[in-house]
Design a protein around this motif. Structure first.
Motif, PDB file in Angstrom:
ATOM      1  N   ALA A 194      45.851  25.451  65.245  1.00  0.00           N
ATOM      2  CA  ALA A 194      46.240  25.142  66.625  1.00  0.00           C
ATOM      3  C   ALA A 194      47.353  24.101  66.657  1.00  0.00           C
ATOM      4  CB  ALA A 194      45.026  24.643  67.409  1.00  0.00           C
ATOM      5  N   VAL A 195      47.308  23.153  65.730  1.00  0.00           N
ATOM      6  CA  VAL A 195      48.347  22.126  65.631  1.00  0.00           C
ATOM      7  C   VAL A 195      49.679  22.763  65.243  1.00  0.00           C
ATOM      8  CG1 VAL A 195      49.059  20.009  64.459  1.00  0.00           C
ATOM      9  CG2 VAL A 195      46.643  20.378  65.002  1.00  0.00           C
ATOM     10  N   VAL A 196      49.617  23.690  64.300  1.00  0.00           N
ATOM     11  CA  VAL A 196      50.829  24.381  63.857  1.00  0.00           C
ATOM     12  C   VAL A 196      51.423  25.212  64.991  1.00  0.00           C
ATOM     13  CG1 VAL A 196      51.756  26.111  62.264  1.00  0.00           C
ATOM     14  CG2 VAL A 196      50.077  24.437  61.456  1.00  0.00           C
ATOM     15  N   LEU A 197      50.582  25.924  65.703  1.00  0.00           N
ATOM     16  CA  LEU A 197      51.064  26.738  66.827  1.00  0.00           C
ATOM     17  C   LEU A 197      51.713  25.867  67.894  1.00  0.00           C
ATOM     18  CD1 LEU A 197      48.130  29.302  67.220  1.00  0.00           C
ATOM     19  CD2 LEU A 197      50.396  29.705  66.241  1.00  0.00           C
ATOM     20  N   PHE A 198      51.129  24.706  68.148  1.00  0.00           N
ATOM     21  CA  PHE A 198      51.706  23.790  69.132  1.00  0.00           C
ATOM     22  C   PHE A 198      53.095  23.329  68.683  1.00  0.00           C
ATOM     23  CE2 PHE A 198      52.453  19.516  70.815  1.00  0.00           C
ATOM     24  CZ  PHE A 198      52.287  19.737  72.168  1.00  0.00           C
ATOM     25  N   SER A 199      53.235  23.023  67.395  1.00  0.00           N
ATOM     26  CA  SER A 199      54.528  22.591  66.871  1.00  0.00           C
ATOM     27  C   SER A 199      55.573  23.699  66.990  1.00  0.00           C
ATOM     28  CB  SER A 199      54.392  22.171  65.401  1.00  0.00           C
ATOM     29  OG  SER A 199      53.588  21.025  65.274  1.00  0.00           O
TER      30      SER A 199
END
Length: 225
Positions: free
Chosen positions: A155-160
């Motif tokens: 989820a952190v990667v997708l947000f980035s």
């Protein structure tokens, strides 16, 4: 684990982040010393563009710090730092126009910013707990926990990743507004683009870092499976 050879995957992202930060500081410092012929301070420019776009309900506030400028979509507030609020420099006006670009994105329901705002709470929650679950899982051998940590970090990667088009589009809007609405001279626009392109690279570096961290987590988990 703490000396795992997969750490080398982070080196390119770390170098890019360092270079991007140096470039942002260098270019902002350089163009902060050059006054724009537009004849407006950052706060005046913000109010002018917001009113021209019909965003009369978006407020402008002063915040301490340097380059702490940001748009708050929840409270509809553009917050300008002490480096931009009362400055009429090329660098300041470029940063302010960029933040107004975010306000316009929000008002026009620009798809990437809608998605980013929707997943922001999830990403924040995940960033706080992903490594906790992952490290506990690796140390105790409970790979189910480690894999759950990996899922949270996705989820952190997708947000980035979704942040990239949001930031690049805000910069594009900023240049367009300054060029067409305020007739900023070409030599000044060159400075604005230099500042904003350097700032954009910090987001590219952050995205690369998150992707490499995710890859590292996967490799570490597989090595213990």
């Amino acid at each position: 684990m703490f000396y795992d050879p997969t750490f080398v995957l982070l080196i390119p992202a770390l170098l890019l982040a360092l270079w991007a930060q140096i470039m942002v500081q260098s270019r902002f410092s350089e163009y902060s010393r050059v006054r724009s012929r537009i004849g407006m301070t950052g706060s005046e420019l913000a109010r002018f563009i917001l009113d021209a776009a019909g965003l009369y309900d978006v407020r402008i506030e002063y915040v301490p710090g340097t380059l702490t400028d940001h748009y708050d979509p929840i409270h509809k507030v553009v917050r300008l730092s002490q480096a931009t609020y009362n400055s009429d420099s090329i660098a300041a006006l470029g940063v302010v126009a960029h933040e107004i670009g975010h306000a316009i994105q929000h008002a026009t329901k620009y798809a990437p910013i809608v998605i980013r705002n929707a997943i922001a709470p999830i990403a924040q929650f995940s960033s706080n707990l992903a490594w906790v679950f992952f490290i506990i899982g690796i140390i105790t051998g409970a790979l189910g926990l480690a894999k759950f940590g990996i899922l949270l970090f996705i989820a952190v990667v997708l947000f980035s990743i979704i942040t990239l088009p949001v930031e690049f589009d805000a910069s594009r809007r900023a240049v367009k507004i300054l060029e067409r609405n305020l007739m900023m001279p070409k030599e000044e626009l060159k400075g604005v683009k230099a500042v904003l392109s350097a700032a954009a690279m910090t987001y590219v570096a952050a995205t690369l870092m998150s992707i490499m961290q995710l890859l590292r987590m996967v490799l570490i988990a597989r090595s213990r499976d």
